[in-house]
Design a protein around this motif. Structure first.
Motif, PDB file in Angstrom:
ATOM      1  N   ARG A 104       9.456  -4.643   1.880  1.00 43.35           N
ATOM      2  CA  ARG A 104       9.804  -4.919   0.489  1.00 43.35           C
ATOM      3  C   ARG A 104      10.487  -3.682  -0.060  1.00 43.35           C
ATOM      4  O   ARG A 104       9.841  -2.670  -0.341  1.00 43.35           O
ATOM      5  CB  ARG A 104       8.551  -5.255  -0.343  1.00 43.35           C
ATOM      6  N   SER A 105      11.793  -3.755  -0.221  1.00 35.89           N
ATOM      7  CA  SER A 105      12.532  -2.563  -0.609  1.00 35.89           C
ATOM      8  C   SER A 105      12.877  -2.500  -2.086  1.00 35.89           C
ATOM      9  O   SER A 105      13.169  -1.422  -2.601  1.00 35.89           O
ATOM     10  CB  SER A 105      13.812  -2.439   0.226  1.00 35.89           C
TER      11      SER A 105
ATOM     12  N   ARG B 116       3.998   6.887  -2.370  1.00 37.67           N
ATOM     13  CA  ARG B 116       5.261   6.140  -2.448  1.00 37.67           C
ATOM     14  C   ARG B 116       5.025   4.690  -2.047  1.00 37.67           C
ATOM     15  O   ARG B 116       4.544   4.399  -0.956  1.00 37.67           O
ATOM     16  CB  ARG B 116       6.310   6.785  -1.548  1.00 37.67           C
ATOM     17  N   THR B 117       5.396   3.764  -2.960  1.00 41.99           N
ATOM     18  CA  THR B 117       5.236   2.339  -2.666  1.00 41.99           C
ATOM     19  C   THR B 117       6.573   1.619  -2.524  1.00 41.99           C
ATOM     20  O   THR B 117       6.611   0.510  -1.979  1.00 41.99           O
ATOM     21  CB  THR B 117       4.410   1.643  -3.767  1.00 41.99           C
ATOM     22  N   LEU B 118       7.639   2.178  -3.025  1.00 42.12           N
ATOM     23  CA  LEU B 118       8.990   1.654  -2.806  1.00 42.12           C
ATOM     24  C   LEU B 118       9.890   2.802  -2.402  1.00 42.12           C
ATOM     25  O   LEU B 118       9.775   3.891  -2.983  1.00 42.12           O
ATOM     26  CB  LEU B 118       9.565   1.002  -4.069  1.00 42.12           C
ATOM     27  N   PRO B 119      10.795   2.577  -1.439  1.00 40.39           N
ATOM     28  CA  PRO B 119      10.978   1.348  -0.657  1.00 40.39           C
ATOM     29  C   PRO B 119      10.024   1.278   0.534  1.00 40.39           C
ATOM     30  O   PRO B 119       9.503   2.309   0.975  1.00 40.39           O
ATOM     31  CB  PRO B 119      12.424   1.471  -0.181  1.00 40.39           C
TER      32      PRO B 119
ATOM     33  N   ARG C  10       0.844  -1.193   0.000  1.00 46.57           N
ATOM     34  CA  ARG C  10       0.000   0.000   0.000  1.00 46.57           C
ATOM     35  C   ARG C  10       0.884   1.250   0.000  1.00 46.57           C
ATOM     36  O   ARG C  10       1.940   1.284   0.642  1.00 46.57           O
ATOM     37  CB  ARG C  10      -0.900   0.032   1.233  1.00 46.57           C
ATOM     38  N   PRO C  11       0.463   2.309  -0.682  1.00 49.21           N
ATOM     39  CA  PRO C  11       1.295   3.516  -0.740  1.00 49.21           C
ATOM     40  C   PRO C  11       1.176   4.351   0.521  1.00 49.21           C
ATOM     41  O   PRO C  11       0.201   4.247   1.275  1.00 49.21           O
ATOM     42  CB  PRO C  11       0.705   4.271  -1.936  1.00 49.21           C
ATOM     43  N   ARG C  12       2.200   5.167   0.760  1.00 45.20           N
ATOM     44  CA  ARG C  12       2.119   6.184   1.802  1.00 45.20           C
ATOM     45  C   ARG C  12       2.245   7.549   1.151  1.00 45.20           C
ATOM     46  O   ARG C  12       2.943   7.707   0.134  1.00 45.20           O
ATOM     47  CB  ARG C  12       3.199   5.979   2.868  1.00 45.20           C
TER      48      ARG C  12
ATOM     49  N   GLY D  11      -3.189   2.902  -6.830  1.00 49.94           N
ATOM     50  CA  GLY D  11      -2.082   3.235  -5.948  1.00 49.94           C
ATOM     51  C   GLY D  11      -1.364   2.041  -5.371  1.00 49.94           C
ATOM     52  O   GLY D  11      -0.240   2.170  -4.865  1.00 49.94           O
ATOM     53  N   ASP D  12      -1.987   0.851  -5.429  1.00 50.58           N
ATOM     54  CA  ASP D  12      -1.350  -0.353  -4.890  1.00 50.58           C
ATOM     55  C   ASP D  12      -0.244  -0.835  -5.828  1.00 50.58           C
ATOM     56  O   ASP D  12      -0.310  -0.667  -7.056  1.00 50.58           O
ATOM     57  CB  ASP D  12      -2.364  -1.488  -4.723  1.00 50.58           C
ATOM     58  N   LEU D  13       0.744  -1.493  -5.223  1.00 53.22           N
ATOM     59  CA  LEU D  13       1.807  -2.140  -5.979  1.00 53.22           C
ATOM     60  C   LEU D  13       1.831  -3.610  -5.571  1.00 53.22           C
ATOM     61  O   LEU D  13       2.048  -3.942  -4.407  1.00 53.22           O
ATOM     62  CB  LEU D  13       3.167  -1.492  -5.669  1.00 53.22           C
ATOM     63  N   GLY D  14       1.586  -4.490  -6.537  1.00 54.37           N
ATOM     64  CA  GLY D  14       1.611  -5.920  -6.273  1.00 54.37           C
ATOM     65  C   GLY D  14       2.945  -6.505  -6.663  1.00 54.37           C
ATOM     66  O   GLY D  14       3.432  -6.268  -7.779  1.00 54.37           O
TER      67      GLY D  14
END
Length: 323
Positions: free
Chosen positions: A50-51, A43-46, A27-29, A230-233
């Protein structure tokens, strides 16, 4: 794009393995870029758990952003080391200037890939004609053998590729027989996919790659996991096919990322990708002293961005449990 957090954390990142068949949903912040009228990015990475996805080590997703409300993007000259930055827009235009002497415009559907291995600095400003700004900014960590690579800038306009139920634009690597000519320093995949309502895709995949799907518009099913906007799978290596479906009644747009697991530890702080704490400290000192490591940007009407202060004492790293 700069990471303009006032108190950026140091992350020790590794290409930690993920389960072959299970999708991790990240989930993003929300992170504000600037002052009171700041544009906010997702922001989903890092992340702590999961970086990285292959060599992809940073992912910011922003917009649609009404620039009359937020003021748009105005990121003063700032430094980078040990990485490549990939800029990809859906709407709007951004002026790019860097210490290689490049003055370019980032436009929707066009990749700008900047290499800042040994050191580079650049600025990013949304152009006056832009009313809505919408896109992603991605960082790629350079492997140890190439992390001192000289400054470089590549531009590529990938043609649309018609798939059964979708349209793809392959800006890095290879997908569905389409190969990008852009040079990277590790095996990578980067593509935009627009998936039609009700469509179900099965895409041949490199089983040596980890993959990530970042949802820009709509919602999708990725290998059995629902991803909302906004999600990153994340899906671990070992899969020779990627299954993507759009259960909705409007088109869904995603950014597909992939790469071989990154077998090296990196330390990220502010805009630097390094190998240890002491190297981060040295890069910061060199930026603050206007070292020629980074050069300078011509044409930006303002001061460059100062580095945030380091915390007192040695930074305590955090990252994947395996790191």
């Amino acid at each position: 794009m700069s990471n303009v957090e006032a108190d950026p954390a140091e992350l020790v990142c590794t290409g930690a393995a993920g389960e072959r068949s299970r999708v991790e949903v990240l989930r993003p912040r929300a992170v504000p870029l600037g002052g009171p009228r700041a544009m906010t990015v997702r922001r989903t990475l890092p992340q702590r758990d999961r970086s990285m996805i292959g060599a992809w080590c940073f992912a910011d997703h922003y917009g649609p952003d009404d620039v009359s409300v937020t003021g748009g993007m105005d990121v003063a000259p700032h430094p980078h080391t040990g990485l490549q930055t990939a800029s990809w827009l859906f709407t709007g235009e951004i002026e790019h200037r860097d210490s290689l002497g490049v003055h370019a415009t980032v436009r929707p559907g066009e990749l700008n890939l900047m290499t800042g291995g040994h050191g580079i600095c650049h600025s990013e400003v949304s152009l006056p004609g832009t009313t809505v700004l919408h896109g992603v900014q991605l960082w790629i960590a350079l492997p140890d053998a190439h992390r001192d690579a000289p400054r470089d800038f590549q531009h590529h306009v990938p043609p649309p590729l018609a798939l059964d139920g979708a349209t793809a634009r392959v800006f890095l690597g290879e997908l569905a027989g389409r190969v990008s000519p852009v040079t990277t320093f590790s095996p990578l995949l980067g593509a935009e996919l627009v998936v039609e309502p009700g469509a179900r895709l099965v895409l041949a995949a490199n089983p040596a790659f980890e993959h990530g799907v970042l949802v820009d518009l709509g919602a999708v099913d990725f290998a059995g996991a629902r991803l909302d906007r906004g999600d990153l799978g994340f899906l671990g290596a070992g899969n020779d096919a990627l299954r993507l479906a759009n259960p909705g009644d409007v088109p869904a747009r995603v950014v597909l990322l992939g790469g071989e697991p990154f077998g090296e530890r990196i330390v990220m702080w502010w805009n630097f990708v390094a190998r240890d704490h002491d190297e981060v400290v040295r890069f910061r000192e060199e930026w603050q002293s206007a070292s020629e490591r980074f050069g300078h940007v011509d044409g930006y009407p303002g001061r460059r961005l100062p580095a945030p202060p380091l915390p007192t004492g040695r930074l305590r790293p955090r990252g994947n449990p395996e790191g």
